[in-house]
Design a protein around this motif. Structure first.
Motif, PDB file in Angstrom:
ATOM      1  N   VAL A  75      10.346  15.604   2.830  1.00 32.36           N
ATOM      2  CA  VAL A  75       8.927  15.360   2.599  1.00 32.36           C
ATOM      3  C   VAL A  75       8.476  14.171   3.431  1.00 32.36           C
ATOM      4  O   VAL A  75       9.209  13.186   3.564  1.00 32.36           O
ATOM      5  CB  VAL A  75       8.657  15.085   1.105  1.00 32.36           C
ATOM      6  N   GLN A  76       7.296  14.267   4.006  1.00 36.80           N
ATOM      7  CA  GLN A  76       6.672  13.155   4.711  1.00 36.80           C
ATOM      8  C   GLN A  76       5.440  12.710   3.934  1.00 36.80           C
ATOM      9  O   GLN A  76       4.620  13.537   3.536  1.00 36.80           O
ATOM     10  CB  GLN A  76       6.250  13.559   6.130  1.00 36.80           C
ATOM     11  N   VAL A  77       5.323  11.392   3.689  1.00 37.68           N
ATOM     12  CA  VAL A  77       4.106  10.805   3.133  1.00 37.68           C
ATOM     13  C   VAL A  77       3.638   9.726   4.106  1.00 37.68           C
ATOM     14  O   VAL A  77       4.419   9.242   4.922  1.00 37.68           O
ATOM     15  CB  VAL A  77       4.341  10.219   1.721  1.00 37.68           C
ATOM     16  N   SER A  78       2.362   9.300   4.028  1.00 40.10           N
ATOM     17  CA  SER A  78       1.898   8.349   5.037  1.00 40.10           C
ATOM     18  C   SER A  78       0.690   7.547   4.586  1.00 40.10           C
ATOM     19  O   SER A  78      -0.094   7.978   3.748  1.00 40.10           O
ATOM     20  CB  SER A  78       1.539   9.086   6.331  1.00 40.10           C
ATOM     21  N   ASP A  79       0.577   6.352   5.184  1.00 40.68           N
ATOM     22  CA  ASP A  79      -0.623   5.519   5.081  1.00 40.68           C
ATOM     23  C   ASP A  79      -1.070   5.285   3.641  1.00 40.68           C
ATOM     24  O   ASP A  79      -2.185   5.603   3.254  1.00 40.68           O
ATOM     25  CB  ASP A  79      -1.746   6.137   5.910  1.00 40.68           C
ATOM     26  N   SER A  80      -0.179   4.676   2.857  1.00 43.76           N
ATOM     27  CA  SER A  80      -0.517   4.358   1.467  1.00 43.76           C
ATOM     28  C   SER A  80      -1.387   3.116   1.371  1.00 43.76           C
ATOM     29  O   SER A  80      -2.126   2.943   0.399  1.00 43.76           O
ATOM     30  CB  SER A  80       0.752   4.182   0.636  1.00 43.76           C
ATOM     31  N   HIS A  81      -1.307   2.204   2.346  1.00 42.51           N
ATOM     32  CA  HIS A  81      -2.177   1.017   2.418  1.00 42.51           C
ATOM     33  C   HIS A  81      -2.239   0.259   1.096  1.00 42.51           C
ATOM     34  O   HIS A  81      -3.320  -0.144   0.651  1.00 42.51           O
ATOM     35  CB  HIS A  81      -3.581   1.412   2.866  1.00 42.51           C
ATOM     36  N   ILE A  82      -1.086   0.053   0.473  1.00 42.58           N
ATOM     37  CA  ILE A  82      -1.073  -0.701  -0.771  1.00 42.58           C
ATOM     38  C   ILE A  82      -1.593  -2.115  -0.504  1.00 42.58           C
ATOM     39  O   ILE A  82      -1.106  -2.812   0.389  1.00 42.58           O
ATOM     40  CB  ILE A  82       0.345  -0.743  -1.369  1.00 42.58           C
ATOM     41  N   GLY A  83      -2.578  -2.529  -1.280  1.00 45.30           N
ATOM     42  CA  GLY A  83      -3.251  -3.798  -1.066  1.00 45.30           C
ATOM     43  C   GLY A  83      -4.664  -3.640  -0.547  1.00 45.30           C
ATOM     44  O   GLY A  83      -5.449  -4.606  -0.544  1.00 45.30           O
ATOM     45  N   PHE A  84      -5.027  -2.425  -0.116  1.00 44.48           N
ATOM     46  CA  PHE A  84      -6.403  -2.184   0.339  1.00 44.48           C
ATOM     47  C   PHE A  84      -7.380  -2.314  -0.807  1.00 44.48           C
ATOM     48  O   PHE A  84      -7.136  -1.825  -1.922  1.00 44.48           O
ATOM     49  CB  PHE A  84      -6.510  -0.779   0.950  1.00 44.48           C
ATOM     50  N   GLN A  85      -8.500  -2.972  -0.548  1.00 45.20           N
ATOM     51  CA  GLN A  85      -9.572  -3.094  -1.523  1.00 45.20           C
ATOM     52  C   GLN A  85     -10.876  -2.765  -0.830  1.00 45.20           C
ATOM     53  O   GLN A  85     -11.266  -3.433   0.120  1.00 45.20           O
ATOM     54  CB  GLN A  85      -9.623  -4.504  -2.124  1.00 45.20           C
ATOM     55  N   GLY A  86     -11.542  -1.736  -1.288  1.00 46.01           N
ATOM     56  CA  GLY A  86     -12.794  -1.342  -0.671  1.00 46.01           C
ATOM     57  C   GLY A  86     -13.335  -0.092  -1.310  1.00 46.01           C
ATOM     58  O   GLY A  86     -12.624   0.619  -2.039  1.00 46.01           O
ATOM     59  N   PRO A  87     -14.595   0.216  -1.050  1.00 49.18           N
ATOM     60  CA  PRO A  87     -15.229   1.373  -1.692  1.00 49.18           C
ATOM     61  C   PRO A  87     -14.663   2.716  -1.253  1.00 49.18           C
ATOM     62  O   PRO A  87     -14.841   3.712  -1.945  1.00 49.18           O
ATOM     63  CB  PRO A  87     -16.704   1.233  -1.293  1.00 49.18           C
ATOM     64  N   ALA A  88     -13.970   2.773  -0.110  1.00 48.30           N
ATOM     65  CA  ALA A  88     -13.410   4.046   0.339  1.00 48.30           C
ATOM     66  C   ALA A  88     -12.349   4.558  -0.622  1.00 48.30           C
ATOM     67  O   ALA A  88     -12.131   5.765  -0.726  1.00 48.30           O
ATOM     68  CB  ALA A  88     -12.833   3.911   1.749  1.00 48.30           C
ATOM     69  N   ASN A  89     -11.656   3.668  -1.301  1.00 44.34           N
ATOM     70  CA  ASN A  89     -10.708   4.017  -2.359  1.00 44.34           C
ATOM     71  C   ASN A  89     -10.470   2.756  -3.179  1.00 44.34           C
ATOM     72  O   ASN A  89      -9.851   1.802  -2.696  1.00 44.34           O
ATOM     73  CB  ASN A  89      -9.390   4.541  -1.795  1.00 44.34           C
TER      74      ASN A  89
END
Length: 329
Positions: A75-89
């Motif tokens: 399985v491939q997973v990608s771009d979890s960006h843990i620590g992102f804060q913003g209205p996009a997610n």
């Protein structure tokens, strides 16, 4: 890079003559990502063929679980960006948790899971530790990673390598053999001007690493930034990738998997197929449809729709891919 294996302690990478382990792998392991809000790319190697599809679509998960003669499933997973804060997610931890739950609910145990970069958003020690703990919940024997540019902010990737890079070479590249398939994990995010960059030392590693392999060996290559010119204006390419591509052309089956662009995209050049993965964090605009590739805000109830999935069958000898696109929701 380092290998993170929550089932057994890591060991250093081995050479071509290293005896296979009890799991059939001879080199080192790592973690890596390219999953979605409930969707992840699943590759099955059966009889020398690489068959890729997206987990979570209505019929492909069952097909992967029952693929006749399946030798390798990962399985491939990608771009979890843990620590992102913003209205996009507003909850990237929740969306990455959903992707992990999706992997654990596939109906089979993947031989390994690969995260293809941007594990974190700001490359802090706390964010790396959080990702490490979350991925320890994956029901698989092996977890691998390659870094994204967000994993090397301000320190040239040192914090990333301290968490995920044990047993890797150079800035974190490595390879391993499993179930008759050769896997390369490359780093093209540390010497960024505008495009991704591999560098002479890493290209020399690839040349030596591939030298003794028969041409009928299936090869899978992971990187964060695409190894093809998807959209150079936004940096969605690797400036010296052609030197690696030239080394791969003698193999009959090559599959290159990347993250970074937060959307599904497939390109085929002769015997080499490139697949860009979507993200567990937030969508980016399609090439040229915005001034810059900034996080796109969609209504919360439509976020899974915006991420979507793609089903791809890649079979040796076929000239074209069989592709099926579906929304993730």
């Amino acid at each position: 890079m380092t290998a993170y294996d929550h089932h057994q302690s890591p060991a250093p990478d081995g050479g071509a003559g290293e005896p296979p382990s009890e799991h059939g792998m001879t080199r080192r392991q790592l973690m890596r990502h390219a999953g979605w809000f409930g969707g992840a790319v699943v590759l099955t190697v059966a009889g020398g063929e690489v068959i890729s599809h997206v987990a979570g679509s209505r019929d492909t998960t069952a097909r992967a679980a029952t693929a006749p003669g399946a030798a390798l499933r990962f399985v491939q997973v990608s771009d979890s960006h843990i620590g992102f804060q913003g209205p996009a997610n507003t909850d990237v931890v929740g969306s990455f948790t959903a992707a992990i739950d999706q992997v654990n609910g596939l109906g089979f145990r993947p031989d390994f899971v690969m995260h293809s970069g941007d594990l974190t958003h700001l490359s802090t020690a706390g964010q790396f530790d959080q990702v490490r703990q979350m991925m320890a919940e994956l029901r698989t024997d092996r977890v691998f990673t390659v870094p994204g540019e967000h994993d090397s902010i301000g320190d040239a990737g040192r914090a990333y390598r301290q968490t995920f890079g044990k047993g890797t070479l150079g800035d974190g590249w490595y390879s391993f053999d499993t179930h008759g398939v050769h896997v390369l994990a490359l780093v093209n995010t540390l010497s960024l001007e505008k495009l991704g960059h591999l560098g002479t030392e890493q290209i020399d590693f690839v040349r030596k690493d591939l030298a003794g392999l028969p041409p009928d060996t299936p090869v899978v290559v992971f990187s964060h930034i695409p190894l093809f010119a998807m959209y150079p204006r936004w940096g969605w390419s690797t400036d010296d990738a052609l030197k690696v591509i030239a080394l791969l052309r003698r193999f009959s089956s090559v599959t290159c998997l990347n993250g970074h662009v937060h959307q599904l995209f497939t390109k085929t050049e002769g015997n080499i197929t490139f697949h860009s993965a979507t993200t567990t964090a937030y969508p980016l605009p399609k090439p040229g449809r915005a001034a810059t590739p900034t996080p796109q805000v969609v209504p919360a109830r439509r976020l899974k729709d915006a991420l979507g999935i793609r089903t791809v069958d890649l079979r040796r000898g076929d000239q074209q891919l069989a592709i099926k696109d579906e929304r993730l929701a």
